[in-house]
Scaffold this motif. Structure first.
Motif, short mmCIF file in Angstrom:
data_model
loop_
_atom_site.label_atom_id
_atom_site.label_comp_id
_atom_site.label_asym_id
_atom_site.label_seq_id
_atom_site.Cartn_x
_atom_site.Cartn_y
_atom_site.Cartn_z
N GLN A 172 0.83 -1.20 0.00
CA GLN A 172 0.00 0.00 0.00
C GLN A 172 0.86 1.25 0.00
O GLN A 172 2.02 1.24 0.45
N ALA A 173 0.30 2.32 -0.52
CA ALA A 173 1.01 3.59 -0.51
C ALA A 173 1.45 3.95 0.91
O ALA A 173 0.70 3.78 1.87
N GLY A 174 2.67 4.42 1.01
CA GLY A 174 3.25 4.74 2.30
C GLY A 174 4.06 3.61 2.90
O GLY A 174 4.79 3.83 3.88
N GLY A 175 3.95 2.43 2.33
CA GLY A 175 4.67 1.28 2.83
C GLY A 175 6.08 1.19 2.30
O GLY A 175 6.56 2.08 1.59
N SER A 176 6.74 0.09 2.64
CA SER A 176 8.14 -0.11 2.28
C SER A 176 8.36 -1.49 1.70
O SER A 176 7.64 -2.44 2.01
N LEU A 177 9.36 -1.59 0.85
CA LEU A 177 9.84 -2.85 0.32
C LEU A 177 11.35 -2.78 0.20
O LEU A 177 11.91 -1.70 0.00
N ARG A 178 11.98 -3.93 0.30
CA ARG A 178 13.41 -4.02 0.06
C ARG A 178 13.65 -5.01 -1.06
O ARG A 178 13.26 -6.18 -0.96
N LEU A 179 14.25 -4.54 -2.12
CA LEU A 179 14.61 -5.38 -3.25
C LEU A 179 16.05 -5.83 -3.11
O LEU A 179 16.91 -5.08 -2.65
N SER A 180 16.31 -7.06 -3.52
CA SER A 180 17.66 -7.60 -3.48
C SER A 180 18.05 -8.13 -4.85
O SER A 180 17.20 -8.61 -5.60
N SER B 247 8.22 4.94 1.95
CA SER B 247 7.20 5.93 1.56
C SER B 247 6.77 5.75 0.12
O SER B 247 6.72 6.70 -0.66
N LEU B 248 6.45 4.53 -0.23
CA LEU B 248 6.13 4.21 -1.61
C LEU B 248 4.85 4.90 -2.06
O LEU B 248 3.91 5.07 -1.29
N LYS B 249 4.84 5.27 -3.33
CA LYS B 249 3.73 5.95 -3.96
C LYS B 249 3.21 5.11 -5.12
O LYS B 249 3.96 4.31 -5.68
N PRO B 250 1.95 5.29 -5.51
CA PRO B 250 1.44 4.53 -6.65
C PRO B 250 2.28 4.70 -7.91
O PRO B 250 2.42 3.75 -8.68
N GLU B 251 2.87 5.87 -8.11
CA GLU B 251 3.69 6.09 -9.28
C GLU B 251 5.02 5.33 -9.24
O GLU B 251 5.76 5.33 -10.23
N ASP B 252 5.33 4.70 -8.12
CA ASP B 252 6.50 3.83 -8.04
C ASP B 252 6.23 2.45 -8.63
O ASP B 252 7.17 1.65 -8.76
N THR B 253 4.99 2.16 -8.97
CA THR B 253 4.64 0.87 -9.54
C THR B 253 5.39 0.66 -10.85
O THR B 253 5.32 1.47 -11.77
N GLY C 164 15.62 10.61 -1.09
CA GLY C 164 15.10 10.69 0.26
C GLY C 164 14.20 9.54 0.63
O GLY C 164 13.88 9.38 1.82
N ARG C 165 13.76 8.75 -0.34
CA ARG C 165 12.90 7.61 -0.09
C ARG C 165 13.58 6.28 -0.38
O ARG C 165 13.30 5.28 0.29
N LYS D 215 16.37 -10.01 -14.74
CA LYS D 215 15.08 -10.22 -15.39
C LYS D 215 13.97 -9.35 -14.82
O LYS D 215 12.92 -9.21 -15.44
N GLY D 216 14.18 -8.76 -13.68
CA GLY D 216 13.23 -7.84 -13.11
C GLY D 216 12.34 -8.45 -12.05
O GLY D 216 12.12 -9.66 -12.00
N THR D 217 11.81 -7.60 -11.18
CA THR D 217 10.84 -7.99 -10.17
C THR D 217 9.77 -6.91 -10.10
O THR D 217 10.08 -5.72 -10.13
N LEU D 218 8.52 -7.33 -10.02
CA LEU D 218 7.40 -6.40 -10.09
C LEU D 218 7.09 -5.82 -8.73
O LEU D 218 6.94 -6.54 -7.74
N VAL D 219 6.97 -4.50 -8.69
CA VAL D 219 6.54 -3.77 -7.51
C VAL D 219 5.23 -3.07 -7.84
O VAL D 219 5.17 -2.29 -8.80
N THR D 220 4.19 -3.35 -7.07
CA THR D 220 2.89 -2.72 -7.27
C THR D 220 2.51 -1.98 -5.99
O THR D 220 2.45 -2.59 -4.92
N VAL D 221 2.25 -0.69 -6.12
CA VAL D 221 1.88 0.14 -4.99
C VAL D 221 0.44 0.58 -5.17
O VAL D 221 0.11 1.27 -6.14
N SER D 222 -0.41 0.18 -4.26
CA SER D 222 -1.83 0.51 -4.34
C SER D 222 -2.10 1.80 -3.59
O SER D 222 -1.44 2.13 -2.60
N SER D 223 -3.12 2.53 -4.05
CA SER D 223 -3.48 3.79 -3.43
C SER D 223 -4.45 3.60 -2.30
O SER D 223 -5.03 2.52 -2.12
#
Length: 123
Positions: free
Chosen positions: A13-21, A85-91, A66-67, A115-123
């Motif tokens: 969800q928007a405002g949340g965090s993820l860590r990609l490796s 502080s993820l935003k929908p536009e970070d999807t 900053g994010r 190959k990539g990993t999908l990040v989806t940020v919901s509003s």
């Protein structure tokens, strides 16, 4: 030859965090600059973070500054992207890459892509 495998993507969800490796195999990438890119549908792929081999100098575009934080572990051959502080536009699909950072103008020469990993940020 270098193989890169990204992990850590998912739905948040928007405002949340993820860590990609990103884990590298094959030839070691300790002497490579490392970068994270993302590409959303209908948009160009953009650099969202880079870190140099020498000096650990980092770069972030204004859209994520900053994010997002990029880090690397030379001993483990990994590079991470902490996203707060993820935003929908970070999807987007996020890609790890090896190559070389060019500072003027800010850009990144890519030698190998993951190959990539999908990040989806919901509003």
């Amino acid at each position: 030859q270098v193989q890169l495998v990204e992990s850590g993507g998912g739905l948040v969800q928007a405002g949340g965090s993820l860590r990609l490796s990103c884990a590298a195999s094959g030839r070691t990438f300790s002497s490579y600059d490392m970068g994270w890119f993302r590409q959303a549908p209908g948009k160009e792929r953009e650099l969202v973070g880079a870190i140099t081999w020498r000096g650990g100098i980092t770069y972030y575009p204004d859209s994520v500054k900053g994010r997002f934080t990029i880090t690397r572990d030379l001993a483990k051959n990994t590079v991470d992207l902490q996203m707060n502080s993820l935003k929908p536009e970070d999807t987007a699909v996020y890609y790890c890459a090896t190559g070389g950072m060019v500072r003027v103008p800010p850009t990144f020469r890519v030698d190998y892509w993951g190959k990539g990993t999908l990040v989806t940020v919901s509003s």
